[in-house]
Design an enzyme around this catalytic site. Structure first.
Site, PDB file in Angstrom:
ATOM      1  N   SER A 154      12.277   0.159   1.099  1.00  0.00           N
ATOM      2  CA  SER A 154      11.991   1.436   2.029  1.00  0.00           C
ATOM      3  C   SER A 154      11.738   2.416   0.780  1.00  0.00           C
ATOM      4  CB  SER A 154      13.067   1.742   2.924  1.00  0.00           C
ATOM      5  OG  SER A 154      12.743   2.766   3.877  1.00  0.00           O
ATOM      6  N   ASP A 253       6.496  -1.071  11.973  1.00  0.00           N
ATOM      7  CA  ASP A 253       7.144  -0.372  11.148  1.00  0.00           C
ATOM      8  C   ASP A 253       6.128   0.888  10.966  1.00  0.00           C
ATOM      9  OD1 ASP A 253       8.243   1.084   9.140  1.00  0.00           O
ATOM     10  OD2 ASP A 253       8.156  -0.442   7.555  1.00  0.00           O
ATOM     11  N   HIS A 283      11.007  -2.134  10.539  1.00  0.00           N
ATOM     12  CA  HIS A 283      11.183  -1.797   9.257  1.00  0.00           C
ATOM     13  C   HIS A 283      13.042  -1.986   9.047  1.00  0.00           C
ATOM     14  CE1 HIS A 283      11.067   1.399   5.982  1.00  0.00           C
ATOM     15  NE2 HIS A 283      12.433   1.638   6.136  1.00  0.00           N
TER      16      HIS A 283
END
Length: 310
Positions: A154, A253, A283
């Site tokens: 991320s 995501d 995600h």
């Protein structure tokens, strides 16, 4: 592909999010920094050591994971996710351990400074400086002197990509590989139509599109330009001579498409890239959903990529 049945059941059990709720970093950290798995159930490694790395900006805490006892090791630097304002060594311990075992690398997780207390470029500076420290202290760390990789999930994927760009620019040490797990590579949210995944996965999959500007505002709070390539690597025009890359994305995501676009841009620049999209998942699945058979293989895939060409 539809959302995995276990994930669907989980998200249906959650209360609906409040779009007007104020985001308070200290409160979010209590939730986001909590490990999912008890320590005794995590992958075991040969040795774990906590240290401090001295830099011009202060000491940076790191955690060194050694897979097995050997004379020398390739080294991987791991940068945790958490939207630049949360995450720490504990929150991502259960992710780093299987990567350590599957890759055979000595892995160094970096506990960089967080926003909003420390906006950009603090996190990037800390991660770059630790990488430089590793290259300068190879004997103490039993580094093989050749293989130095970066990885992150991320926002940590953002930092890994940015450290790769910065290392190419400064030429103070070489990086050999970069691993980007569902990376956040575009912090300019002025036009969400750029990526279909921001609309397709806007709501109901954990990370929601409407929350992204607030999440990333803390990192940008020092007045930085979100289109600066060291903040948003997707805007770097020259991607030549960067480390070979593994880019992993999740079907449901909002950030899926920017990660996949970056992989394609790296390929067009002549960089060897491996790309894998995991269907039916969201995600942040490394910590939360790799107990499911469909996603458990992500660590083996990562390890195999890192072991190539050693």
């Amino acid at each position: 592909m539809a959302l995995h049945p276990d994930l669907k059941k989980f998200f249906e059990s959650l209360p609906e999010s409040d779009p007007n709720q104020k985001l308070i970093p200290e409160e979010q950290r209590k939730f986001m920094n909590a490990p999912v798995m008890p320590l005794e159930k995590r992958v075991q490694v040969h040795e774990v050591e906590d240290r401090l790395v001295p830099t011009a900006e202060g000491n940076v805490p790191i955690r060194i994971y050694t897979p097995v006892k050997k004379d020398v090791y390739p080294i991987l630097l791991y940068f945790h996710g958490g939207a630049f304002f949360s995450g720490n060594l504990e929150s991502h311990d259960e992710i780093v351990r299987p990567i350590t075992i599957e890759s055979g690398y000595k892995v160094i997780a970096v506990d960089f400074r967080l926003a909003p207390e420390h906006p950009y470029p603090a996190a990037l500076e800390d991660c770059y400086n630790v990488a430089k420290w590793v290259s300068e202290n190879h004997k103490e760390l039993d580094w093989d002197g050749e293989n130095l990789a970066v990885a992150g999930d991320s926002s940590g994927g953002n930092i890994a990509a940015a450290v790769s760009l910065l290392a190419r620019q400064k030429k103070e040490f070489p990086l050999t590989k970069q691993v980007l797990f569902y990376p956040s590579l575009d912090l300019d949210f002025g036009d969400i139509s750029r990526y279909p995944s921001l609309s397709e996965n806007r709501k109901g999959y954990g990370l929601e599109t409407d929350a992204l500007p607030a999440f990333n505002s803390f990192y940008l709070s020092g007045g930085a330009d979100p289109r600066d390539p060291l903040l948003s690597p997707i805007f770097e025009e020259n991607l030549e001579n960067l480390p070979v890359a593994l880019v992993i994305t999740a079907e449901h995501d909002p950030l899926r498409d920017e990660g996949e676009l970056y992989a394609e841009k790296l390929k067009k620049a002549g960089i060897r890239v491996e790309k894998k999209r995991y269907d039916g998942v969201v995600h942040g699945f490394l910590a939360k959903w790799t107990h499911l058979e469909e996603y458990a293989g992500v660590y083996e895939l990562t390890g195999n990529f890192l072991k190539k060409d050693l």
